[in-house]
Structure formats: structure tokens, C-alpha cells
Design a protein around this motif. Structure first.
Motif, PDB file in Angstrom:
ATOM      1  N   PHE A   1       0.901  -1.150  -0.020  1.00 27.45           N
ATOM      2  CA  PHE A   1      -0.048  -0.009  -0.057  1.00 27.45           C
ATOM      3  C   PHE A   1       0.981   1.452   0.036  1.00 27.45           C
ATOM      4  CE2 PHE A   1      -2.402  -3.482   2.055  1.00 27.45           C
ATOM      5  CZ  PHE A   1      -3.565  -3.266   1.279  1.00 27.45           C
ATOM      6  N   ASP A   2       0.734   2.078  -1.100  1.00 26.77           N
ATOM      7  CA  ASP A   2       1.425   3.286  -1.091  1.00 26.77           C
ATOM      8  C   ASP A   2       0.629   4.523  -0.689  1.00 26.77           C
ATOM      9  OD1 ASP A   2       3.361   1.470  -2.429  1.00 26.77           O
ATOM     10  OD2 ASP A   2       3.388   2.695  -4.231  1.00 26.77           O
ATOM     11  N   ASP A   3       1.449   5.535  -0.408  1.00 29.82           N
ATOM     12  CA  ASP A   3       1.135   7.138  -0.275  1.00 29.82           C
ATOM     13  C   ASP A   3       0.402   7.342   0.941  1.00 29.82           C
ATOM     14  OD1 ASP A   3       1.597   7.077  -3.095  1.00 29.82           O
ATOM     15  OD2 ASP A   3      -0.270   7.493  -3.909  1.00 29.82           O
ATOM     16  N   GLY A   4       0.433   6.335   2.090  1.00 29.13           N
ATOM     17  CA  GLY A   4       0.146   6.665   3.321  1.00 29.13           C
ATOM     18  C   GLY A   4       1.386   7.379   4.067  1.00 29.13           C
TER      19      GLY A   4
ATOM     20  N   SER B   1       9.764   3.179   2.754  1.00 22.97           N
ATOM     21  CA  SER B   1       9.849   4.611   2.576  1.00 22.97           C
ATOM     22  C   SER B   1       9.310   4.738   0.909  1.00 22.97           C
ATOM     23  CB  SER B   1      11.272   5.130   2.203  1.00 22.97           C
ATOM     24  OG  SER B   1      11.658   6.219   1.410  1.00 22.97           O
ATOM     25  N   HIS B   2       8.559   5.989   0.940  1.00 22.45           N
ATOM     26  CA  HIS B   2       7.874   6.467  -0.394  1.00 22.45           C
ATOM     27  C   HIS B   2       8.490   7.918  -0.485  1.00 22.45           C
ATOM     28  CE1 HIS B   2       5.483   5.606  -3.747  1.00 22.45           C
ATOM     29  NE2 HIS B   2       4.538   6.213  -3.464  1.00 22.45           N
ATOM     30  N   THR B   3       9.773   8.062  -0.139  1.00 22.33           N
ATOM     31  CA  THR B   3      10.508   9.490  -0.395  1.00 22.33           C
ATOM     32  C   THR B   3       9.581  10.537   0.722  1.00 22.33           C
ATOM     33  OG1 THR B   3       9.126  10.470  -2.056  1.00 22.33           O
ATOM     34  CG2 THR B   3      10.883   8.974  -2.754  1.00 22.33           C
TER      35      THR B   3
ATOM     36  N   ARG C   1       8.529  13.617  -0.140  1.00 22.30           N
ATOM     37  CA  ARG C   1       7.477  14.315  -0.665  1.00 22.30           C
ATOM     38  C   ARG C   1       6.976  13.891  -1.782  1.00 22.30           C
ATOM     39  NH1 ARG C   1      11.221  17.508   1.698  1.00 22.30           N
ATOM     40  NH2 ARG C   1      12.581  16.943   0.316  1.00 22.30           N
ATOM     41  N   HIS C   2       6.951  12.400  -1.967  1.00 23.67           N
ATOM     42  CA  HIS C   2       6.521  11.825  -3.215  1.00 23.67           C
ATOM     43  C   HIS C   2       7.006  12.386  -4.166  1.00 23.67           C
ATOM     44  CE1 HIS C   2       3.623   9.855  -5.826  1.00 23.67           C
ATOM     45  NE2 HIS C   2       3.522   8.865  -4.678  1.00 23.67           N
ATOM     46  N   ASP C   3       8.452  12.378  -4.389  1.00 24.74           N
ATOM     47  CA  ASP C   3       9.318  12.865  -5.644  1.00 24.74           C
ATOM     48  C   ASP C   3       9.766  11.723  -6.522  1.00 24.74           C
ATOM     49  OD1 ASP C   3       9.674  15.482  -4.404  1.00 24.74           O
ATOM     50  OD2 ASP C   3      11.052  14.669  -2.916  1.00 24.74           O
TER      51      ASP C   3
HETATM   52 ZN   LIG Z   1       2.875   7.077  -4.696  1.00 23.19          ZN
END
Ligand SMILES: [Zn+2]
Length: 290
Positions: free
Chosen positions: A104-107, A155-157, A159-161
């Protein structure tokens, strides 16, 4: 006269007693001293504190060893698993051939708790790729609980870069900062990274390798983020997405995903799959230099 005689006897007795005491002291003093000298030696080799420290160090070393090479008879997700650093990993084959990985991304955000709760209700585990600047203290604490329940947070960076558009130095700074920040909030090391938009370049691979962070891609894309008005399609995309043993499945922390998640899990479990978190003890798999 009697009195003075008694006094003389008393004085002599006292002198003899005193002499005896002094003699005894002289005779035994060196022994005492040597005992006293020996004692600290004995204590220093058997000093409770020291021994404990040594034992603790030994135990700590053994624990470290266990973390690197745990016994083979534990569950697959706890087993130390060799993964290639610097490669884009989309499938993790396991011996049981039944394990797959929901991600699951973006949380974290407003749906994190619901996703975690649905997973728990279904006896499933998953991995979450969090955006650093969304991790509050409260969500960090919740993340710690999620990890204790058997999930993984990566980790998903910050700031979503799109990493693939950045130079190596900037990526290294971002990934280092994100891993340190998230791990401080969830009180657990961060060893997995998912590049936002799947955007990577040569430097991403090099930097990830240098930082010891595994780049996690996916084999099956649910496209859930685009299906707010057609949630059923999320399940259809997974059904038609070619799920196979070891597949990593891409999802997001979204409302429509929460809505469909029970059906997705029931479908995959119905196919005989175990839904696991990414290996909690990955080790670097040696790969040929290119
Ligand atoms: Zn994402």
C-alpha cells in the motif's frame, strides 16, 4: 595485699590476652590480606556485573547473528531472505510457493487504520510505503503497532518525488532523510523503498545499494488510485493481473481500496495464497556487477 595481688593477676592476664590477640593478628594478617587480594581476583573473574555484561554481550552477539541468519524452521516472512540490492524487485519466490505480498503506497493518512484493521481481521499482513512528511507522531506510533502485528513499513520518499528525475546526491539526501525520519517515528529500521511513479534512474540503483535499501516494484498493478468511481475494477484488475507465487501487488491507501480490500483478500486467500509482509530480515543477495 589480696586486692593488690588480684590486681597484679588481672593486669598480667590482660597483658597475656592482649599479647595473644596481637600474635593471632600477626599470624593471620598476611593470610587475610592474601585472601582479600584473592577475593577481588575471584570476583573480577566471577563479578556478577561483569559476568552479566559478558553474557549480555554474548547474547546480543547471538541475537545479532540470529537476526542475520535465523533458524530455517520459522515462518517464511520471519526468515532471513536474500534480496538483490540495486535491482527492481517485483516478485519474491518462497519455498512454500503460496506467499504473495500486498503493498500500500501513499500513506499514512485517514485510511491507514482501516486497512490495518481489515488485514488483521483476515489474518493477512502487508507492506506500506509511507511518504515521510505525512508521518505524524500519532501515525508513527500506530505504525509501530502495525509492525508489531507483523506488517512492514517502508519509504516512499519525503514528498512523493520522482527520483528518476533527480541526480544521485539529491536522491541520496532524500532517501537518507526519509528512512531516518520514518524509522524514528515508527521506532523500527526502514529497509525497503518504493520509488513514487516507479521513477528510477541509474543513480537510484546506486544510491539504494549504498544505503542498503531494497527497491520494491510490483508485478500486479490494481490501478486502485484511478478507480474511485469503479471500485469493483480493482478486484478485476487483480484477478486478471497474473498473480503468481511471490507476486508483489500494488495498491494505495485510498477510500475505494478500503472498500474493496476484504473482497481482494478473500479472493486471494481463496486461491490458497498467504498474504505476507515483505521479509522482515532481508539480506543482500550477491548479484553480478553490470
Ligand atoms: Zn505513490
Amino acid at each position: 595485699m589480696r586486692d593488690s595481688k588480684k590486681r597484679v593477676i588481672w593486669i598480667w592476664s590482660s597483658i597475656i590476652c592482649l599479647g595473644a590477640i596481637i600474635l593471632v593478628n600477626i599470624v593471620f594478617h598476611p593470610l587475610n590480606e592474601s585472601l582479600a587480594k584473592n577475593n577481588p581476583k575471584q570476583e573480577s573473574s566471577a563479578l556478577p556485573g561483569d559476568t552479566n555484561t559478558q553474557q549480555q554481550q554474548q547474547q546480543a552477539q547471538e541475537q545479532t547473528k540470529e537476526e542475520i541468519v535465523p533458524p530455517k524452521d520459522i515462518t517464511p516472512q520471519e526468515e532471513s531472505y536474500p534480496l538483490p540490492l540495486g535491482k527492481l524487485i517485483d516478485n519474491i519466490p518462497t519455498k512454500d510457493n503460496k506467499t504473495i505480498y500486498l503493498t500500500f503506497d501513499d500513506g499514512p493518512g485517514e485510511y491507514t487504520k482501516e486497512v490495518a484493521s481489515i488485514l488483521q481481521q483476515h489474518g493477512a499482513h502487508a507492506s506500506f510505503f509511507w511518504i515521510g512528511n505525512q508521518v505524524t507522531d500519532e501515525l508513527g506510533k500506530f505504525g509501530h503497532q502495525m509492525i508489531e502485528q507483523g506488517n512492514i513499513i517502508g519509504s516512499h520518499t519525503m514528498r512523493h518525488d520522482a527520483l528518476g528525475k533527480e541526480n544521485g546526491a539529491k536522491q541520496k539526501s532524500d532517501l537518507t532523510q526519509t528512512a531516518a525520519f520514518i524509522s524514528s517515528k515508527v521506532n523500527h529500521p526502514v529497509v525497503y523503498m518504493r520509488p513514487p511513479y516507479g521513477s528510477v534512474n541509474k543513480e537510484t540503483r546506486e544510491v539504494s545499494k549504498e544505503l542498503g535499501e531494497y527497491i520494491m516494484f510490483w508485478q500486479v498493478d490494481s490501478l486502485d488510485w484511478s478507480l474511485a468511481h469503479n471500485p469493483e475494477k480493482i478486484l478485476a484488475n487483480i484477478k486478471n493481473g497474473g498473480v503468481k507465487p511471490g507476486s508483489i501487488i500494488l495498491m494505495h491507501e485510498r477510500k475505494q481500496t478500503v472498500e474493496m480490500l476484504p473482497k481482494v483478500i478473500e479472493y486471494l486467500q481463496g486461491k490458497g495464497y498467504t498474504l505476507a509482509a515483505l521479509p522482515s530480515h532481508p539480506i543482500q543477495k550477491e548479484t553480478k556487477q553490470k
